[in-house]
Design a protein around this motif. Structure first.
Motif, PDB file in Angstrom:
ATOM      1  N   ASP A 206       0.813  -1.207   0.000  1.00 55.13           N
ATOM      2  CA  ASP A 206       0.000   0.000   0.000  1.00 55.13           C
ATOM      3  C   ASP A 206       0.850   1.260   0.000  1.00 55.13           C
ATOM      4  O   ASP A 206       0.392   2.320  -0.411  1.00 55.13           O
ATOM      5  N   HIS A 215      -3.751  -6.225  -5.153  1.00 56.10           N
ATOM      6  CA  HIS A 215      -4.848  -6.939  -4.512  1.00 56.10           C
ATOM      7  C   HIS A 215      -6.006  -7.051  -5.503  1.00 56.10           C
ATOM      8  O   HIS A 215      -6.531  -6.045  -5.985  1.00 56.10           O
ATOM      9  N   ASP A 218      -9.161  -4.919  -4.889  1.00 56.00           N
ATOM     10  CA  ASP A 218      -9.114  -3.511  -5.258  1.00 56.00           C
ATOM     11  C   ASP A 218      -9.201  -3.323  -6.773  1.00 56.00           C
ATOM     12  O   ASP A 218      -9.859  -2.395  -7.261  1.00 56.00           O
ATOM     13  N   LYS A 221     -12.738  -3.615  -7.820  1.00 53.93           N
ATOM     14  CA  LYS A 221     -13.557  -2.439  -7.531  1.00 53.93           C
ATOM     15  C   LYS A 221     -13.401  -1.384  -8.631  1.00 53.93           C
ATOM     16  O   LYS A 221     -14.369  -0.724  -9.024  1.00 53.93           O
ATOM     17  N   MET A 248     -15.008   2.239  -2.202  1.00 53.99           N
ATOM     18  CA  MET A 248     -13.577   2.535  -2.285  1.00 53.99           C
ATOM     19  C   MET A 248     -13.335   4.007  -1.998  1.00 53.99           C
ATOM     20  O   MET A 248     -14.156   4.859  -2.342  1.00 53.99           O
ATOM     21  N   TYR A 252      -8.096   6.796  -3.816  1.00 53.09           N
ATOM     22  CA  TYR A 252      -7.570   5.549  -4.360  1.00 53.09           C
ATOM     23  C   TYR A 252      -8.271   5.182  -5.658  1.00 53.09           C
ATOM     24  O   TYR A 252      -7.653   4.633  -6.583  1.00 53.09           O
TER      25      TYR A 252
END
Length: 321
Positions: A206, A215, A218, A221, A248, A252
């Motif tokens: 991260d 990931h 993520d 999403k 989310m 990001y």
């Protein structure tokens, strides 16, 4: 977007790139070159501690701004020491334009200022490497930064309420000389403290760039966000609502979307929107007014302007081909 900064920064390409990066996250829609005007520029060097810079821009038309912060670490290069920076782009106010009243005075009675003007405040705090190392001396626990690391990282965070209060104080104060240095140093340490919980983690994926995209959850999403945009090209959605739909963080989502698709959410949406409009005009033979309505435009002239910006042609010119 760079044009309106050139007036205030004398073509300092590095700084312009930094500003453009954070503005891409902060401004949900691309600003026109004539929207932002440089109102305040300040730079303070606190010896052996930090460099503080402020650029305040004002604007006349509504411009939605998301408060954004970046934690930046640049490793040492030939002739340059390692650098740790906190960068902020936050919505603010220029409280008074009355020559008989100072900005500092109005900051204490901002609710009563009838001449306050909305602004975008770009604030950078660059800590000297020796100062960061001093803070970490004698600590047996994890340090703020690995100053020997050769890997740069940029982490985007949403400024906390406490951080925004500190930024407001740093922008509006009446200290000068040595007292100004002391004040800015104390407030910069508060920023570092309030931000630390957000960026000091053991999650290395991260911390470095967009590695959170390793990931699959993520990435999924962001792919879902793209699908939502494509499903409703006739109904523009705000980034805030889009972020809620895919569960989310807004920052990001913006950063990850650009990393995955090479463009901003807004530019991607507009491109796909105009491509669909192009197909309806050229292949389906629909009229300009029909397509404008289907694409969610209440004003045909706005649709024509957006269409020409993307295709280089007015809708009516395409129909003649």
């Amino acid at each position: 977007m760079i044009d309106y900064f050139c007036r205030g920064f004398n073509n300092r390409s590095g700084k312009l790139k930094e500003l453009q990066d954070i503005l891409t996250l902060a401004i949900r829609q691309p600003a026109m070159s004539d929207q932002l005007e440089l109102a305040v520029s300040d730079s303070v060097a606190v010896p052996d501690c930090l460099d503080f810079t402020l650029q305040r821009f004002t604007y006349d038309r509504p411009l939605p701004v998301d408060d954004v912060a970046m934690v930046v670490y640049q490793p040492a290069k030939r002739g340059q020491s390692a650098a740790v920076e906190l960068r902020y782009c936050v919505a603010g106010n220029k409280y008074c334009q009355n020559p008989g009243c100072t900005d500092q005075v109005c900051a204490h009675k901002k609710d009563n200022c009838n001449q306050k003007q909305p602004s975008i405040d770009m604030i950078t705090v660059r800590f000297q490497p020796s100062f960061i190392q001093t803070l970490q001396k004698g600590s047996s626990t994890s340090t703020l930064f690995d100053m020997q690391s050769r890997k740069p990282f940029v982490k985007t965070i949403a400024p906390s309420t406490k951080s925004k209060q500190v930024l407001e104080q740093m922008v509006h104060h009446n200290y000068d000389g040595a007292l100004k240095n002391i004040f800015l140093q104390s407030k910069a340490l508060e920023l570092l403290l309030f931000s630390s919980d957000q960026f000091v983690q053991n999650d290395t994926d991260d911390r470095f760039g967009c590695r959170f995209l390793t990931h699959m959850e993520d990435r999924g999403k962001i792919e879902k966000a793209k699908d939502i945009l494509l499903e409703q090209l006739d109904a523009p959605i705000t980034i805030r609502d889009l972020a809620r739909k895919v569960a989310m963080n807004e920052c990001y989502l913006k950063k990850g979307f650009k990393a995955m698709y090479g463009t901003t959410i807004y530019d991607y949406f507009q491109k796909e929107r105009m491509e669909k409009a192009k197909g309806l005009l050229y292949e389906k033979g629909m009229s300009v007014s029909e397509v404008a309505i289907l694409m969610g435009y209440s004003c045909i002239s706005h649709f024509s302007t957006a269409f020409k910006k993307h295709t280089g042609l007015k809708p009516c010119e395409l129909l003649l081909r």
